[in-house]
Design a protein around this motif. Structure first.
Motif, PDB file in Angstrom:
ATOM      1  N   ASP A 176      36.542  36.563  41.244  1.00 36.51           N
ATOM      2  CA  ASP A 176      35.828  36.730  42.520  1.00 36.51           C
ATOM      3  C   ASP A 176      34.406  37.220  42.266  1.00 36.51           C
ATOM      4  O   ASP A 176      34.146  38.028  41.376  1.00 36.51           O
ATOM      5  CB  ASP A 176      36.563  37.731  43.423  1.00 36.51           C
ATOM      6  N   SER A 191      40.118  44.982  47.758  1.00 37.08           N
ATOM      7  CA  SER A 191      40.940  44.262  46.796  1.00 37.08           C
ATOM      8  C   SER A 191      40.228  42.967  46.410  1.00 37.08           C
ATOM      9  O   SER A 191      39.517  42.369  47.220  1.00 37.08           O
ATOM     10  CB  SER A 191      42.316  43.948  47.394  1.00 37.08           C
ATOM     11  N   PHE A 192      40.450  42.528  45.172  1.00 42.27           N
ATOM     12  CA  PHE A 192      39.845  41.272  44.727  1.00 42.27           C
ATOM     13  C   PHE A 192      40.693  40.701  43.604  1.00 42.27           C
ATOM     14  O   PHE A 192      41.610  41.354  43.107  1.00 42.27           O
ATOM     15  CB  PHE A 192      38.397  41.472  44.278  1.00 42.27           C
ATOM     16  N   GLN A 193      40.372  39.456  43.224  1.00 42.87           N
ATOM     17  CA  GLN A 193      41.102  38.752  42.187  1.00 42.87           C
ATOM     18  C   GLN A 193      40.164  38.426  41.037  1.00 42.87           C
ATOM     19  O   GLN A 193      38.949  38.439  41.189  1.00 42.87           O
ATOM     20  CB  GLN A 193      41.723  37.462  42.741  1.00 42.87           C
ATOM     21  N   ASP A 194      40.762  38.129  39.906  1.00 39.47           N
ATOM     22  CA  ASP A 194      39.978  37.763  38.723  1.00 39.47           C
ATOM     23  C   ASP A 194      39.115  36.536  39.019  1.00 39.47           C
ATOM     24  O   ASP A 194      39.618  35.516  39.486  1.00 39.47           O
ATOM     25  CB  ASP A 194      40.939  37.462  37.562  1.00 39.47           C
ATOM     26  N   TYR A 223      39.318  41.340  36.282  1.00 43.08           N
ATOM     27  CA  TYR A 223      40.745  41.656  36.451  1.00 43.08           C
ATOM     28  C   TYR A 223      41.070  41.666  37.939  1.00 43.08           C
ATOM     29  O   TYR A 223      40.190  41.830  38.795  1.00 43.08           O
ATOM     30  CB  TYR A 223      41.095  43.022  35.848  1.00 43.08           C
ATOM     31  N   ASP A 224      42.349  41.509  38.283  1.00 43.66           N
ATOM     32  CA  ASP A 224      42.803  41.681  39.662  1.00 43.66           C
ATOM     33  C   ASP A 224      42.825  43.177  39.990  1.00 43.66           C
ATOM     34  O   ASP A 224      43.138  44.013  39.138  1.00 43.66           O
ATOM     35  CB  ASP A 224      44.206  41.095  39.842  1.00 43.66           C
ATOM     36  N   TYR A 225      42.530  43.500  41.246  1.00 39.78           N
ATOM     37  CA  TYR A 225      42.566  44.897  41.673  1.00 39.78           C
ATOM     38  C   TYR A 225      43.054  44.973  43.116  1.00 39.78           C
ATOM     39  O   TYR A 225      42.588  44.220  43.983  1.00 39.78           O
ATOM     40  CB  TYR A 225      41.168  45.537  41.565  1.00 39.78           C
ATOM     41  N   SER A 226      44.005  45.876  43.372  1.00 37.27           N
ATOM     42  CA  SER A 226      44.520  46.117  44.720  1.00 37.27           C
ATOM     43  C   SER A 226      44.010  47.467  45.207  1.00 37.27           C
ATOM     44  O   SER A 226      44.105  48.460  44.474  1.00 37.27           O
ATOM     45  CB  SER A 226      46.047  46.091  44.730  1.00 37.27           C
TER      46      SER A 226
END
Length: 241
Positions: free
Chosen positions: A207, A202-205, A191-194
């Motif tokens: 990564d 922070s990372f993106q789906d 999942y994306d996370y901020s």
């Protein structure tokens, strides 16, 4: 008869049914009550017969203590002691770097395994380079030494222009040493996370997160390979590679 979904109230058929928390759900409707992230039977947490993700699971509340003069005095004294202890620790650890991961038995075991793997890799490379150097020296010596044929009385020496050119000595390349591979755990974001705080990342789906270390049941510490950022991340947003 097929039961209704606990969230959308529509009929739940057997192929898409999730039976959990004494209710029936569609697989897509089995979501966290706070962030609406889709959950499964492995990563959900139930509270008051409602599903939550690990990051938004309701925390237990504590009974409030009355602000009496004695409690206020103890609170102030504890605060002063905390500030003094913090200043002492800061001065003691100044210049030693920052470590966000506490020393736990699991981290000590991982550190010991890394040292063992590094030592084994070093000895393998050392033995390999030593064998390569010995073979190169033997080959060089065999090329430098060439026995001369016996001359008979009727042998005439060739003119300098007709003599064979001197043989060149072979110098083999030096053995290349390789650094031992990283033994940290690798995870992939699902999942994306901020980041919600300065010590988070922070990372993106999709990564890839490397050198991951488990802090507790809900949080990890690692580095996003795409951005190079290092910090804390929620454990239920990633899966092991």
């Amino acid at each position: 008869m097929n039961p209704p979904c606990a969230r959308c109230k529509k009929i739940v058929y057997p192929t898409e049914k999730v039976n959990c928390l004494d209710k029936y759900w569609h697989k897509a409707c089995f979501q966290c009550e706070t962030c609406k992230m889709t959950l499964n039977m492995k990563n959900y947490k139930g509270y008051d017969k409602k599903p939550y993700c690990n990051a938004h699971y309701p925390k237990s509340s504590f009974t409030a203590v009355a602000d009496t003069p004695e409690n206020l005095r103890l609170k102030k004294q504890s605060k002063l002691q905390s500030q003094v202890q913090y200043k002492e620790d800061f001065e003691k650890n100044k210049g030693k770097g920052f470590s966000a991961v506490a020393s736990t038995p699991e981290l000590e075991r991982i550190k010991k395994n890394q040292e063992i793997v590094s030592n084994i890799k070093y000895h393998e490379e050392f033995e390999r380079s030593k064998g390569t150097s010995a073979a190169s020296a033997e080959r060089r010596n065999s090329q430098e030494y060439r026995p001369q044929p016996e001359r008979n009385p009727g042998y005439q020496q060739q003119a300098p222009s007709q003599q064979e050119p001197p043989s060149q000595v072979y110098n083999p390349p030096a053995a290349t040493s390789y650094a031992p591979p990283s033994t940290g755990k690798r995870f992939r974001a699902v999942y994306d996370y901020s980041a919600a705080d300065d010590d988070e990342i922070s990372f993106q789906d999709g990564d890839l997160i490397v050198d991951v270390q488990q802090i507790d049941e809900g949080w990890m510490y690692g580095t996003v390979e795409r951005t190079g950022d290092t910090g804390m991340l929620p454990a239920n947003y990633v899966e092991a590679v």
